[in-house]
Scaffold this motif. Structure first.
Motif, PDB file in Angstrom:
ATOM      1  N   ASN A 196     -12.195 137.651 -51.836  1.00  0.00           N
ATOM      2  CA  ASN A 196     -11.716 138.624 -52.640  1.00  0.00           C
ATOM      3  C   ASN A 196     -11.305 138.038 -53.826  1.00  0.00           C
ATOM      4  O   ASN A 196     -10.054 138.603 -53.919  1.00  0.00           O
ATOM      5  N   LEU A 197     -10.733 136.910 -54.029  1.00  0.00           N
ATOM      6  CA  LEU A 197     -10.371 135.655 -55.178  1.00  0.00           C
ATOM      7  C   LEU A 197     -10.637 136.606 -56.286  1.00  0.00           C
ATOM      8  O   LEU A 197     -11.934 136.937 -56.989  1.00  0.00           O
ATOM      9  N   SER A 252     -12.947 125.108 -48.694  1.00  0.00           N
ATOM     10  CA  SER A 252     -12.498 126.316 -47.816  1.00  0.00           C
ATOM     11  C   SER A 252     -12.187 127.725 -48.597  1.00  0.00           C
ATOM     12  O   SER A 252     -12.484 128.521 -48.138  1.00  0.00           O
ATOM     13  N   LEU A 253     -11.858 127.085 -49.700  1.00  0.00           N
ATOM     14  CA  LEU A 253     -12.043 128.617 -50.714  1.00  0.00           C
ATOM     15  C   LEU A 253     -12.814 129.434 -50.893  1.00  0.00           C
ATOM     16  O   LEU A 253     -13.168 130.556 -51.610  1.00  0.00           O
ATOM     17  N   ILE A 269      -1.428 133.467 -42.041  1.00  0.00           N
ATOM     18  CA  ILE A 269      -1.154 134.699 -42.700  1.00  0.00           C
ATOM     19  C   ILE A 269      -1.658 135.427 -43.056  1.00  0.00           C
ATOM     20  O   ILE A 269      -2.521 135.914 -44.585  1.00  0.00           O
ATOM     21  N   SER A 270      -2.684 136.033 -42.137  1.00  0.00           N
ATOM     22  CA  SER A 270      -4.283 137.076 -43.023  1.00  0.00           C
ATOM     23  C   SER A 270      -4.250 137.950 -43.632  1.00  0.00           C
ATOM     24  O   SER A 270      -5.124 138.601 -43.993  1.00  0.00           O
ATOM     25  N   SER A 271      -3.225 138.771 -44.078  1.00  0.00           N
ATOM     26  CA  SER A 271      -2.659 139.266 -44.815  1.00  0.00           C
ATOM     27  C   SER A 271      -2.518 139.138 -46.445  1.00  0.00           C
ATOM     28  O   SER A 271      -2.659 140.462 -47.189  1.00  0.00           O
ATOM     29  N   LEU A 272      -1.931 138.297 -46.318  1.00  0.00           N
ATOM     30  CA  LEU A 272      -1.871 137.849 -47.716  1.00  0.00           C
ATOM     31  C   LEU A 272      -2.698 137.993 -48.881  1.00  0.00           C
ATOM     32  O   LEU A 272      -4.056 137.388 -49.031  1.00  0.00           O
ATOM     33  N   LEU A 314      -7.965 132.667 -45.185  1.00  0.00           N
ATOM     34  CA  LEU A 314      -6.714 134.132 -45.856  1.00  0.00           C
ATOM     35  C   LEU A 314      -8.214 134.465 -47.069  1.00  0.00           C
ATOM     36  O   LEU A 314      -8.270 134.862 -48.487  1.00  0.00           O
ATOM     37  N   SER A 315      -8.737 135.393 -46.218  1.00  0.00           N
ATOM     38  CA  SER A 315      -9.690 136.668 -47.298  1.00  0.00           C
ATOM     39  C   SER A 315      -9.277 137.563 -47.894  1.00  0.00           C
ATOM     40  O   SER A 315     -10.512 138.225 -48.507  1.00  0.00           O
TER      41      SER A 315
END
Length: 307
Positions: A248-249, A242-243, A198-201, A222-223
């Motif tokens: 943008n986190l 991988s996080l 879900i790339s938009s998440l 999930l960028s």
């Protein structure tokens, strides 16, 4: 010379051409007659409600167009129900499966009530649904996997209920999702790897459940992720390196799990927007990375761990 059509025949021809336009105009002026299926679905929903604390259904009268009923919004052109929003009005009862017949519905918000029973499988028919807000009720049973058919869904908020069972792996096909909030339930099983599709998440809250297994490496895809809360579960294994790809986190909460291993150094150096980091209540080992001691654009950071 062509034949001249007698006036009676000309009149009849005009009538034939005009009647369909008149009928369509009359229907548009009386949507409650033209869209009987919407009205019937709303009435079935009303029947499933046993108690209405704030008398929200007073306006739901047969002499009033259903587009003017409290909580109901209709589209301007088609005059079909596009939104049903009755939040925090003290509804007691169940969610009628007939809501699945509101084929133009894009917003369903029944949050902050006292609804029980299951989330109806029939909601999968709502192909235009964008916002599903059922949080802060007493819903039970499993999350219907069929909700994955709602391909336009953007917000899935069913937190603070009594839901059980797994998170459906097919949710990974909801490519338009921005927010998944399923916290404060009794969900079990693993976090599906498919959520990494879900790339938009940008908002994922699965906290305060009974989820087990590892945090999927696939979450690193999930960028756009802005907030992740997986605290208060039974997650094991290491924090995925991988996080670090989730650049943008701004907030990550993994408190009160059974995570082990070290805090990935690359995660600390790449996530420069991170403002809040909660890792307490795990079994982490090793040293605190030096990059954690340099707080980038941060108002508050918490990186305590307990053994």
């Amino acid at each position: 010379m062509g034949a001249i059509i007698p006036s009676p025949f000309l009149f009849i021809l005009l009538v034939i051409l005009i009647i369909p336009w008149v009928v369509e105009s009359v229907h548009s002026l009386h949507p409650h007659k033209n869209n009987a299926s919407d009205e019937q679905a709303l009435l079935a929903f009303r029947t499933a409600i046993k108690y209405d604390q704030e008398n929200s259904f007073v306006t739901w009268a047969p002499n009033i167009s259903f587009c003017k009923w409290k909580g109901v919004t209709c589209s301007v052109r088609r005059q079909r129900v596009s939104s049903l929003s009755l939040t925090g009005v003290g509804l007691v009862g169940t969610i009628s499966p007939f809501l699945g017949n509101l084929s133009f519905l894009s917003i369903l918000d029944l949050s902050n009530n006292n609804l029980d029973g299951h989330v109806p499988n029939q909601l999968h028919s709502l192909s235009r649904l964008r916002y599903l807000h059922l949080h802060k009720n007493r819903l039970e049973g499993s999350i219907p996997p069929t909700l994955s058919a709602c391909h336009n869904l953007m917000d899935l908020n069913i937190w603070d209920n009594h839901l059980t069972g797994n998170i459906p792996p097919d949710f990974g096909f909801l490519f338009n999702l921005n927010s998944i909030q399923l916290s404060r339930n009794n969900l079990t099983g693993i976090i599906p790897n498919s959520l990494g599709n879900i790339s938009s998440l940008n908002y994922l809250d699965l906290s305060e459940n009974k989820l087990e297994g590892h945090i999927p490496q696939e979450m690193g895809r999930l960028s756009l992720l802005n907030l992740v809360d997986l605290g208060g579960n039974r997650l094991t294994g290491e924090i995925p390196s991988s996080l670090s790809n989730c650049t943008n986190l701004e907030a990550l909460a993994l408190t009160d799990n059974h995570l082990s291993g070290e805090i990935p150094g690359e995660f600390c150096s790449k996530n420069t927007l991170l403002k809040q980091l909660y890792l307490a209540g795990n079994r982490l080992s090793g040293e605190i990375p030096a990059t954690l001691l340099i707080v980038h654009n941060s108002k508050y950071s918490a990186w305590r761990t307990t053994s």
